[in-house]
Design a protein around this motif. Structure first.
Motif, mmCIF file in Angstrom:
data_model
loop_
_atom_site.group_PDB
_atom_site.id
_atom_site.type_symbol
_atom_site.label_atom_id
_atom_site.label_comp_id
_atom_site.label_asym_id
_atom_site.label_seq_id
_atom_site.Cartn_x
_atom_site.Cartn_y
_atom_site.Cartn_z
ATOM 1 N N VAL A 139 35.360 71.286 59.813
ATOM 2 C CA VAL A 139 34.149 71.808 60.449
ATOM 3 C C VAL A 139 32.929 71.075 59.890
ATOM 4 O O VAL A 139 32.081 70.595 60.649
ATOM 5 N N LEU A 140 32.848 70.986 58.583
ATOM 6 C CA LEU A 140 31.690 70.330 57.964
ATOM 7 C C LEU A 140 31.590 68.864 58.374
ATOM 8 O O LEU A 140 30.497 68.379 58.699
ATOM 9 N N LYS A 141 32.714 68.174 58.387
ATOM 10 C CA LYS A 141 32.696 66.760 58.768
ATOM 11 C C LYS A 141 32.268 66.578 60.224
ATOM 12 O O LYS A 141 31.517 65.655 60.546
ATOM 13 N N LYS A 142 32.728 67.471 61.110
ATOM 14 C CA LYS A 142 32.319 67.395 62.522
ATOM 15 C C LYS A 142 30.812 67.529 62.672
ATOM 16 O O LYS A 142 30.218 66.948 63.580
ATOM 17 N N LEU A 143 30.203 68.299 61.779
ATOM 18 C CA LEU A 143 28.764 68.532 61.836
ATOM 19 C C LEU A 143 27.960 67.438 61.145
ATOM 20 O O LEU A 143 26.733 67.491 61.128
ATOM 21 N N GLY A 144 28.652 66.466 60.560
ATOM 22 C CA GLY A 144 27.959 65.369 59.906
ATOM 23 C C GLY A 144 27.760 65.532 58.411
ATOM 24 O O GLY A 144 27.099 64.705 57.778
ATOM 25 N N PHE A 145 28.301 66.593 57.832
ATOM 26 C CA PHE A 145 28.221 66.770 56.383
ATOM 27 C C PHE A 145 29.080 65.696 55.720
ATOM 28 O O PHE A 145 30.139 65.329 56.236
ATOM 29 N N ALA A 146 28.634 65.228 54.553
ATOM 30 C CA ALA A 146 29.372 64.224 53.792
ATOM 31 C C ALA A 146 29.656 64.771 52.398
ATOM 32 O O ALA A 146 28.841 65.507 51.821
ATOM 33 N N TYR A 147 30.806 64.385 51.859
ATOM 34 C CA TYR A 147 31.169 64.809 50.503
ATOM 35 C C TYR A 147 30.064 64.397 49.532
ATOM 36 O O TYR A 147 29.572 63.276 49.574
ATOM 37 N N SER A 148 29.695 65.323 48.641
ATOM 38 C CA SER A 148 28.624 65.045 47.692
ATOM 39 C C SER A 148 29.125 65.070 46.250
ATOM 40 O O SER A 148 28.928 64.124 45.511
ATOM 41 N N TYR A 149 29.797 66.163 45.846
ATOM 42 C CA TYR A 149 30.309 66.274 44.475
ATOM 43 C C TYR A 149 31.290 67.443 44.396
ATOM 44 O O TYR A 149 31.391 68.241 45.321
ATOM 45 N N SER A 150 32.002 67.521 43.261
ATOM 46 C CA SER A 150 32.937 68.621 43.011
ATOM 47 C C SER A 150 32.520 69.351 41.738
ATOM 48 O O SER A 150 32.034 68.733 40.794
ATOM 49 N N GLU A 151 32.726 70.670 41.761
ATOM 50 C CA GLU A 151 32.404 71.492 40.603
ATOM 51 C C GLU A 151 33.270 72.738 40.650
ATOM 52 O O GLU A 151 33.316 73.425 41.673
ATOM 53 N N ASP A 155 34.598 71.548 46.408
ATOM 54 C CA ASP A 155 33.954 70.325 46.863
ATOM 55 C C ASP A 155 32.693 70.713 47.623
ATOM 56 O O ASP A 155 32.725 71.616 48.470
ATOM 57 N N TYR A 156 31.612 70.026 47.318
ATOM 58 C CA TYR A 156 30.347 70.302 47.990
ATOM 59 C C TYR A 156 30.028 69.157 48.954
ATOM 60 O O TYR A 156 30.150 67.999 48.616
ATOM 61 N N TYR A 157 29.614 69.556 50.147
ATOM 62 C CA TYR A 157 29.256 68.620 51.203
ATOM 63 C C TYR A 157 27.779 68.831 51.526
ATOM 64 O O TYR A 157 27.297 69.969 51.486
ATOM 65 N N SER A 158 27.088 67.759 51.853
ATOM 66 C CA SER A 158 25.673 67.876 52.146
ATOM 67 C C SER A 158 25.339 67.192 53.482
ATOM 68 O O SER A 158 26.065 66.308 53.957
ATOM 69 N N LEU A 159 24.240 67.634 54.050
ATOM 70 C CA LEU A 159 23.732 67.094 55.295
ATOM 71 C C LEU A 159 22.226 66.973 55.155
ATOM 72 O O LEU A 159 21.551 67.947 54.829
ATOM 73 N N GLN A 160 21.724 65.766 55.375
ATOM 74 C CA GLN A 160 20.276 65.541 55.348
ATOM 75 C C GLN A 160 19.751 65.669 56.774
ATOM 76 O O GLN A 160 20.349 65.146 57.696
ATOM 77 N N ASN A 161 18.651 66.369 56.912
ATOM 78 C CA ASN A 161 18.052 66.566 58.221
ATOM 79 C C ASN A 161 17.234 65.351 58.615
ATOM 80 O O ASN A 161 16.495 64.816 57.814
ATOM 81 N N GLY A 162 17.364 64.932 59.866
ATOM 82 C CA GLY A 162 16.563 63.827 60.378
ATOM 83 C C GLY A 162 17.152 62.572 59.985
ATOM 84 O O GLY A 162 17.081 61.509 59.942
#
Length: 162
Positions: A139-151, A155-162
Motif C-alpha cells: 500500500v505504501l509503495k503504491k502511494l509513492g512512499f519510499a523506505y527510510s529507516y528501520s527501528e 520499517d519506516y517509509y516516507s513521502l515528501q509532498n510536492g
C-alpha cells in the motif's frame, strides 16, 4: 492533538471519530481481530472490554486523531494521524479483514494524504510497518512512499509532498 477531518474518496468516507458514538467500543473490539491487529503496536491489541477501548482512544486523542472509515455508512476501518514537527504527519490505518485485497487501504490512505496536503499544508508523511506485513508495505509503495529507516523491528517509509 485532535484535528477535525472529514473527506470522501470514490467509495469511502472518513470522519474524525466521535468517541461518544453509541456502540463504538463494540465496533472497535469486533474489528480489531488477531489477524487485523497482529502487526499493530501492542497498545492496539487485545481489546477485551469497553474500558480497554476507551483507554486506548484516550491515549490516541492525546497525540493524534482517529478517523472512522465507512463504506455506505458501515465501518470498514480506521485511519490514524499524528502531527510531527515541521509539517510532517505520521499515518496509519486498520482495515476490516473482510475488506482486505480490494484496494480500500490504498484508496483511504491516498484520500488522507490528499486531505492533509490541501487542508493542513503537510510537507511530508511517515508510516511504520513491520516488514512481514507485505500488504501494508505494498500500500505504501503504491502511494509513492519510499523506505527510510528501520527501528525496533519496524520499517519506516516516507513521502515528501510536492
Amino acid at each position: 492533538m485532535k484535528i477535525e477531518m472529514n473527506f470522501s474518496t470514490e467509495r469511502l468516507s472518513a470522519k474524525t471519530l466521535d468517541r461518544t458514538m453509541r456502540g463504538i467500543q463494540d465496533e472497535i473490539m469486533t474489528m480489531f481481530t488477531e489477524p487485523v491487529s497482529r502487526h499493530l503496536p501492542p497498545s492496539c491489541q487485545n481489546f477485551h472490554t469497553a474500558e480497554d477501548v476507551d483507554h486506548w482512544l484516550e491515549g490516541m486523542a492525546r497525540t493524534g486523531s482517529v478517523l472512522r472509515l465507512t463504506l455506505q455508512q458501515q465501518a470498514v476501518g480506521y485511519l490514524f494521524v499524528f502531527p510531527e514537527p515541521e509539517d510532517c504527519y505520521r499515518l496509519g490505518y486498520v482495515l476490516d479483514e473482510a475488506r482486505w485485497g480490494k484496494g480500500f487501504a490504498t484508496e483511504a490512505m491516498q484520500g488522507l494524504v490528499t486531505y492533509l496536503s490541501a487542508h493542513e499544508h503537510a510537507a511530508s508523511f511517515i508510516a511504520g510497518v513491520e516488514p512481514e506485513n507485505t500488504g501494508s508495505v505494498n500500500v505504501l509503495k503504491k502511494l509513492g512512499f519510499a523506505y527510510s529507516y528501520s527501528e525496533q523491528e519496524v520499517d519506516y517509509y516516507s513521502l515528501q509532498n510536492g
